[in-house]
Enzyme design. Structure first.
Site, PDB file in Angstrom:
ATOM      1  N   GLY A 240       0.761  -1.246   0.000  1.00 48.77           N
ATOM      2  CA  GLY A 240       0.000   0.000   0.000  1.00 48.77           C
ATOM      3  C   GLY A 240       0.786   1.287   0.000  1.00 48.77           C
ATOM      4  N   GLU A 281       3.886  -6.599   1.745  1.00 48.91           N
ATOM      5  CA  GLU A 281       3.553  -6.981   0.361  1.00 48.91           C
ATOM      6  C   GLU A 281       3.517  -5.776  -0.570  1.00 48.91           C
ATOM      7  OE1 GLU A 281      -0.349  -8.652   0.937  1.00 48.91           O
ATOM      8  OE2 GLU A 281       0.416 -10.567   1.585  1.00 48.91           O
ATOM      9  N   PRO A 282       4.624  -5.077  -0.736  1.00 50.36           N
ATOM     10  CA  PRO A 282       4.585  -3.911  -1.634  1.00 50.36           C
ATOM     11  C   PRO A 282       4.499  -4.344  -3.094  1.00 50.36           C
ATOM     12  CG  PRO A 282       6.841  -4.343  -0.956  1.00 50.36           C
ATOM     13  CD  PRO A 282       5.981  -5.334  -0.208  1.00 50.36           C
ATOM     14  N   GLY A 283       3.713  -3.617  -3.856  1.00 47.80           N
ATOM     15  CA  GLY A 283       3.666  -3.852  -5.300  1.00 47.80           C
ATOM     16  C   GLY A 283       4.113  -2.583  -6.000  1.00 47.80           C
ATOM     17  N   ARG A 284       3.283  -1.541  -5.855  1.00 43.95           N
ATOM     18  CA  ARG A 284       3.529  -0.271  -6.542  1.00 43.95           C
ATOM     19  C   ARG A 284       4.923   0.295  -6.248  1.00 43.95           C
ATOM     20  NH1 ARG A 284      -0.814   2.926  -7.919  1.00 43.95           N
ATOM     21  NH2 ARG A 284      -1.995   1.880  -6.300  1.00 43.95           N
ATOM     22  N   ARG A 319      -5.542   3.197 -15.587  1.00 41.10           N
ATOM     23  CA  ARG A 319      -5.529   3.950 -14.318  1.00 41.10           C
ATOM     24  C   ARG A 319      -6.151   5.346 -14.426  1.00 41.10           C
ATOM     25  NH1 ARG A 319      -1.961   5.243 -11.357  1.00 41.10           N
ATOM     26  NH2 ARG A 319      -2.908   4.485  -9.440  1.00 41.10           N
ATOM     27  N   CYS A 350     -13.015   3.631 -28.105  1.00 37.59           N
ATOM     28  CA  CYS A 350     -14.309   4.267 -28.327  1.00 37.59           C
ATOM     29  C   CYS A 350     -15.048   4.502 -27.008  1.00 37.59           C
ATOM     30  CB  CYS A 350     -15.130   3.370 -29.259  1.00 37.59           C
ATOM     31  SG  CYS A 350     -16.640   4.158 -29.781  1.00 37.59           S
ATOM     32  N   GLU A 351     -14.460   5.327 -26.175  1.00 36.16           N
ATOM     33  CA  GLU A 351     -15.029   5.704 -24.878  1.00 36.16           C
ATOM     34  C   GLU A 351     -14.607   7.140 -24.633  1.00 36.16           C
ATOM     35  OE1 GLU A 351     -16.579   3.736 -22.481  1.00 36.16           O
ATOM     36  OE2 GLU A 351     -16.344   1.806 -23.481  1.00 36.16           O
ATOM     37  N   TYR A 379       0.312  -1.854 -12.140  1.00 35.73           N
ATOM     38  CA  TYR A 379      -1.086  -1.826 -12.581  1.00 35.73           C
ATOM     39  C   TYR A 379      -1.232  -1.149 -13.939  1.00 35.73           C
ATOM     40  CZ  TYR A 379      -1.165  -2.791  -7.621  1.00 35.73           C
ATOM     41  OH  TYR A 379      -0.885  -3.329  -6.384  1.00 35.73           O
TER      42      TYR A 379
END
Ligand code: LLP
Length: 426
Positions: A240, A281-284, A319, A350-351, A379
């Site tokens: 986190g 548990e770091p990811g970012r 994101r 197409c959004e 991510y």
């Protein structure tokens, strides 16, 4: 050569990553293209580990589970937090040792539980029902699985609501007032051995006080569990830690995080006479700033706004559309020119929400230019899709000035590979 950060620089007007010219990369591999700097990944891991020398660092594979990344982190001594059968599969074949893997998830299938049992990894249990299912399956396999319970600590960090995971109303975990009962139950069940406790309060958290609140609450539970004569081998506080997506953003360092967690964790463990392993548990933090997304400019158009149409959209980086996330943009072939214009950088999907960056001051942009979207290592590719019938792009890894292709660009064959035409329609 001037520097933007440790691994990004500007040379002859061109943005470089790990010393490699991004404009040449775009020429050679085509755009869109994810580019990852290996040294940055290693350094981030070492900085994190350096702040927690006695803890085990389980990299959150969901941030980026490319096999090369997992392999690099395995070589640095990382374990892994996996959230699905696919992430478990990738972590194992990349060489993360099974005894350093925690299988997380709020809605695992029976076959995922079976896979965890067979692979002999630990499982973080999200409900009593899951506990009973795992116990039954392990009995059938004649094995005993080490488990933790995912606790919902009811902590409210200041982050995007879609990535706050430890609120009382969040779908994750067992309420911290109910979890003792779960340990009591698990103690008596065959096939499972409660050895840990787990929480994760959210992502992109830029103030350490919620982590302190979480560790206090977790240690309250640890105290009660210890009274049940359960010998806790680990306390896993999840990931986190936020990163500065904008230059002026102040984010805590792993050392700051350690300052918020370790005194409570160490002192309360000591008072209880126990010595569980701390897991994070770091990811970012590990991969976020390691990567850029190179995207080619197709069109520019002045209407109500000044639009730049590029070849990467929410199919490759969701994101901004999903969380209004900010990612810095650099014109890779005009990296040191004056930022004289204001643009919305939009993708080809197409959004109307397919906007990579809004109201950005950038040098004059023309078709054929290459833009670099920064800090997309976490991510980014891992949340990509084939929406609108767009093939996923390639990924390259930079190491010591060398470039390795770590994922080939998909082709139309890949796109339809798993589709089947009913015979009656032939
Ligand atoms: N552990 C668990 C159990 C998690 O659910 C997560 C992230 C992590 C660790 C790693 O968190 P990190 O250190 O990366 O913040 N897609 C969103 C982020 C979703 C995070 C989900 N869980 C985004 O792009 O911001």
């Amino acid at each position: 050569m001037s520097r933007i950060s440790d691994h990004l620089g500007i040379q002859n007007r061109h943005l470089t990553i790990g010393g490699v010219d991004t404009v040449l990369l775009a020429h050679e591999y085509g755009t869109p293209l994810y580019v990852i700097d290996e040294d940055r990944v290693r350094r981030n891991f070492r900085t994190f580990k350096g702040a927690f020398p006695d803890a085990d660092i389980y990299y959150a594979a969901k941030a980026n589970w490319n096999l090369a990344i997992l392999r690099i982190l395995a070589s640095e001594g990382a374990g892994a937090d996996v959230f699905s059968d696919g992430e478990l599969y990738a972590a194992l074949i990349a060489g993360i040792p099974p005894d350093r893997i925690l299988f997380n998830g709020n809605s695992k299938t029976l076959s995922e539980l079976k896979m965890a049992i067979d692979a002999e990894v630990r499982v973080s249990i999200d409900s009593l029902q899951e506990l009973y299912a795992l116990s039954n399956l392990s009995l059938e396999s004649g094995k005993t699985v080490e488990i933790a319970f995912r606790v919902n600590p009811d902590v409210s960090p200041d982050t995007h609501p879609k990535i706050a995971t430890g609120l009382a109303t969040s779908k994750f975990g067992i309420g911290y007032t109910d979890v003792l009962e779960a340990y009591n139950e698990a103690k008596e069940l065959p096939g499972v051995r409660p050895v840990g406790i787990h929480c994760h309060i959210g992502s992109q958290i830029t103030d350490v006080s919620p982590f302190n609140e979480a560790v206090e609450k977790m240690m309250d539970i640890v105290e009660q569990i210890t009274r049940l004569s359960i010998d806790l081998k680990f306390v896993d506080l999840g990931g986190g830690l936020g990163i500065p997506y904008q230059k002026e953003m102040e984010t805590p360092s792993p050392r700051d995080l350690a300052g918020a967690i370790l005194p409570t964790f160490n002192e309360r463990s000591k008072n209880l006479g126990i010595s569980p392993k701390l897991i994070l548990e770091p990811g970012r933090y590990i991969v976020g700033d390691s990567s850029i997304l190179l995207t080619g400019v197709n069109t520019t158009k002045r209407s109500a706004k000044n639009f730049v149409g590029v070849d990467a959209g929410l199919n490759l980086l969701i994101r901004p559309a999903m969380y209004d996330a900010y990612h810095e943009v650099v014109v890779a072939n005009k990296a040191d020119l004056d930022r004289a214009e204001t643009y919305d950088i939009v993708g080809p999907i197409c959004e109307s929400g397919d906007i990579i960056a809004k109201d950005r001051k950038l040098p004059l942009i023309e078709p054929g230019d290459t833009l670099a979207v920064l800090d997309v290592g976490a991510y980014g590719f891992s949340m990509s899709s084939q929406y609108n019938g767009r093939c996923r792009c390639a990924e390259v890894l930079i190491c010591d000035g060398r470039v390795d292709l770590i994922r080939r660009r998909e082709d139309y064959g890949d796109m339809i590979a798993k589709q089947a035409m009913p015979a009656r329609l032939l």
